[in-house]
Write a protein that holds these residues in place. Structure first.
Motif, mmCIF file in Angstrom:
data_model
loop_
_atom_site.group_PDB
_atom_site.id
_atom_site.type_symbol
_atom_site.label_atom_id
_atom_site.label_comp_id
_atom_site.label_asym_id
_atom_site.label_seq_id
_atom_site.Cartn_x
_atom_site.Cartn_y
_atom_site.Cartn_z
ATOM 1 N N LEU A 91 35.661 17.327 121.108
ATOM 2 C CA LEU A 91 34.454 17.360 120.283
ATOM 3 C C LEU A 91 33.789 15.986 120.198
ATOM 4 C CD1 LEU A 91 35.637 19.685 117.366
ATOM 5 C CD2 LEU A 91 34.007 20.238 119.185
ATOM 6 N N MET A 92 34.586 14.919 120.053
ATOM 7 C CA MET A 92 34.011 13.583 119.996
ATOM 8 C C MET A 92 33.455 13.168 121.359
ATOM 9 S SD MET A 92 33.248 11.172 117.900
ATOM 10 C CE MET A 92 34.328 11.473 116.480
ATOM 11 N N HIS A 93 34.163 13.539 122.415
ATOM 12 C CA HIS A 93 33.720 13.274 123.771
ATOM 13 C C HIS A 93 32.314 13.845 123.983
ATOM 14 C CE1 HIS A 93 33.929 12.363 127.911
ATOM 15 N NE2 HIS A 93 35.103 12.882 128.223
ATOM 16 N N PHE A 94 32.134 15.082 123.528
ATOM 17 C CA PHE A 94 30.835 15.752 123.632
ATOM 18 C C PHE A 94 29.788 15.067 122.757
ATOM 19 C CE2 PHE A 94 27.782 18.826 121.978
ATOM 20 C CZ PHE A 94 27.354 19.515 123.105
ATOM 21 N N ALA A 95 30.156 14.773 121.510
ATOM 22 C CA ALA A 95 29.190 14.250 120.534
ATOM 23 C C ALA A 95 28.599 12.912 120.946
ATOM 24 C CB ALA A 95 29.856 14.133 119.165
ATOM 25 N N VAL A 96 29.414 12.054 121.551
ATOM 26 C CA VAL A 96 28.923 10.726 121.943
ATOM 27 C C VAL A 96 28.493 10.702 123.404
ATOM 28 C CG1 VAL A 96 30.386 9.585 120.239
ATOM 29 C CG2 VAL A 96 31.224 9.844 122.592
ATOM 30 N N ALA A 97 28.583 11.860 124.086
ATOM 31 C CA ALA A 97 28.274 11.921 125.524
ATOM 32 C C ALA A 97 29.024 10.800 126.231
ATOM 33 C CB ALA A 97 26.768 11.817 125.770
ATOM 34 N N GLY A 98 30.319 10.729 125.944
ATOM 35 C CA GLY A 98 31.112 9.583 126.389
ATOM 36 C C GLY A 98 31.565 9.666 127.831
ATOM 37 N N ARG A 99 31.900 8.515 128.342
ATOM 38 C CA ARG A 99 32.600 8.410 129.619
ATOM 39 C C ARG A 99 34.086 8.287 129.304
ATOM 40 N NH1 ARG A 99 28.096 4.997 129.687
ATOM 41 N NH2 ARG A 99 26.519 5.527 131.258
ATOM 42 N N GLU A 100 34.912 8.709 130.236
ATOM 43 C CA GLU A 100 36.354 8.739 129.976
ATOM 44 C C GLU A 100 36.883 7.372 129.543
ATOM 45 O OE1 GLU A 100 38.166 11.641 133.279
ATOM 46 O OE2 GLU A 100 36.402 10.507 133.913
ATOM 47 N N HIS A 101 36.459 6.312 130.233
ATOM 48 C CA HIS A 101 37.012 4.994 129.911
ATOM 49 C C HIS A 101 36.515 4.498 128.557
ATOM 50 C CE1 HIS A 101 33.061 3.718 131.504
ATOM 51 N NE2 HIS A 101 33.243 2.602 130.820
ATOM 52 N N GLU A 102 35.339 4.953 128.124
ATOM 53 C CA GLU A 102 34.821 4.521 126.829
ATOM 54 C C GLU A 102 35.704 5.024 125.692
ATOM 55 O OE1 GLU A 102 30.042 4.235 127.893
ATOM 56 O OE2 GLU A 102 30.852 6.091 127.066
ATOM 57 N N LEU A 103 36.128 6.282 125.786
ATOM 58 C CA LEU A 103 37.000 6.828 124.751
ATOM 59 C C LEU A 103 38.415 6.277 124.860
ATOM 60 C CD1 LEU A 103 34.619 9.061 124.983
ATOM 61 C CD2 LEU A 103 36.225 10.458 123.686
ATOM 62 N N ALA A 104 38.871 6.044 126.087
ATOM 63 C CA ALA A 104 40.239 5.563 126.276
ATOM 64 C C ALA A 104 40.463 4.214 125.611
ATOM 65 C CB ALA A 104 40.562 5.473 127.766
ATOM 66 N N PHE A 105 39.439 3.377 125.558
ATOM 67 C CA PHE A 105 39.587 2.038 124.991
ATOM 68 C C PHE A 105 39.220 1.957 123.513
ATOM 69 C CE2 PHE A 105 39.386 0.964 129.515
ATOM 70 C CZ PHE A 105 40.437 0.068 129.601
ATOM 71 N N SER A 138 27.111 21.487 111.652
ATOM 72 C CA SER A 138 26.816 22.607 110.745
ATOM 73 C C SER A 138 27.926 23.645 110.744
ATOM 74 C CB SER A 138 25.484 23.264 111.140
ATOM 75 O OG SER A 138 25.533 23.737 112.479
ATOM 76 N N ARG A 139 28.753 23.654 111.817
ATOM 77 C CA ARG A 139 29.886 24.581 111.902
ATOM 78 C C ARG A 139 31.180 23.786 111.815
ATOM 79 N NH1 ARG A 139 28.393 28.392 117.022
ATOM 80 N NH2 ARG A 139 27.212 26.546 117.696
ATOM 81 N N PRO A 140 31.932 23.932 110.741
ATOM 82 C CA PRO A 140 33.162 23.149 110.562
ATOM 83 C C PRO A 140 34.140 23.260 111.727
ATOM 84 C CG PRO A 140 32.582 24.250 108.528
ATOM 85 C CD PRO A 140 31.652 24.788 109.568
ATOM 86 N N SER A 141 34.185 24.399 112.393
ATOM 87 C CA SER A 141 35.170 24.601 113.460
ATOM 88 C C SER A 141 34.915 23.711 114.677
ATOM 89 C CB SER A 141 35.188 26.064 113.899
ATOM 90 O OG SER A 141 33.938 26.427 114.479
ATOM 91 N N ILE A 142 33.675 23.267 114.855
ATOM 92 C CA ILE A 142 33.366 22.394 115.998
ATOM 93 C C ILE A 142 32.687 21.103 115.529
ATOM 94 C CG2 ILE A 142 33.279 24.220 117.733
ATOM 95 C CD1 ILE A 142 30.218 24.183 117.464
ATOM 96 N N CYS A 143 32.975 20.711 114.289
ATOM 97 C CA CYS A 143 32.405 19.469 113.759
ATOM 98 C C CYS A 143 33.243 18.278 114.234
ATOM 99 C CB CYS A 143 32.388 19.510 112.229
ATOM 100 S SG CYS A 143 31.929 17.926 111.471
ATOM 101 N N PRO A 144 32.671 17.356 114.998
ATOM 102 C CA PRO A 144 33.451 16.221 115.500
ATOM 103 C C PRO A 144 33.937 15.285 114.402
ATOM 104 C CG PRO A 144 31.120 15.935 115.989
ATOM 105 C CD PRO A 144 31.276 17.324 115.469
#
Length: 257
Positions: A91-105, A138-144
């Protein structure tokens, strides 16, 4: 030659630009005028030869991971530490439109909680660092935001300098101090889709493309989408993603047949 064993021409084209810019700006190298054009002309010749020989390079574009997929992935995550981590990560990966290395660090302190949501500081990036606002969903089940808070509490992430996304112990399934490698981020995305029974095989780039696609479906402007994902305002790559959406909305046949 097996698909995906060699670099795609589109990737080579982008690297030509990056090499020229870095050589001039960072290393002070004096390059001949038109050197990038000469390299691209040669690349075009090679692409033509590939097409004539039926050769395919690269893995092709990553399929977009859309909101409808997020719903299924979230529901399929098991009710344990791994499931809590995987849900929050995707969910966070999607929300920030991240690249793999950005989240890894990312460290724990890089997700600053505010009344409106989370300010995600993607300080390590191959392009440029950026701070991304992530509001409550707006939907708790997919809220990052809620998913991150659940993972932070469940994994007891109290050290602000510790990795945000952790490996889990093979036997005890507890959160370890070591962070995930960029490749592992992509593996988690792939497994999450498989676990949910989605036939599309997602990759680590799918959440990034999925944010662009989903946002465009809601008619957001390219500049707004680019700011969220750290694309250049007039990125050709981003424009290509959006064209896939726009071809149905801005179609010459609409209202004709």
């Amino acid at each position: 030659m097996d698909r995906g064993t060699c670099t795609a021409p589109s990737t080579i084209d982008r690297r030509i630009s990056g090499t020229v810019v870095s050589a001039r700006a960072e290393h002070g190298v004096r390059l001949e005028d038109g050197v990038a054009r000469l390299a691209r002309n040669r690349l075009k010749q090679l692409v033509k030869e590939m097409e004539e020989n039926g050769e395919t390079r690269g893995r092709g574009q990553a399929p977009p991971l859309l909101v409808e997929h997020l719903v299924k992935i979230s529901a399929a995550c098991p009710d344990n530490l791994m499931g809590i981590r995987d849900r929050a990560l995707v969910l966070m990966h999607f929300a920030v439109a991240g690249r793999e290395h950005e989240l890894a660090f990312n460290r724990v302190r890089d997700y600053a909680e505010t009344p409106g949501g989370i300010r995600a500081d993607l300080r390590v990036s191959k392009v440029r660092p950026r701070v991304v606002p992530v509001p409550y969903g707006s939907r708790p089940s997919i809220c990052p935001v809620r998913a991150w808070q659940a993972w932070k509490e469940a994994a007891d992430l109290t050290d602000p300098d510790g990795y945000a996304w952790r490996r889990l112990h093979n036997r005890w399934h507890t959160a370890m101090d070591s962070g995930l490698q960029p490749e592992s981020i992509g593996d988690i995305v792939t497994r999450a889709g498989e676990r949910a029974g989605i036939e599309v095989r997602f990759t680590g780039h799918s959440p990034r493309r999925g944010l662009a696609t989903s946002s465009r479906l809601k008619r957001h402007d390219q500049i707004v989408i680019a700011r969220q994902g750290g694309w250049a305002p007039h990125s050709k790559v981003l424009a290509g993603y959006l064209e896939v959406v726009d071809q149905w909305e801005d179609n010459a046949l609409l209202g004709v047949l």
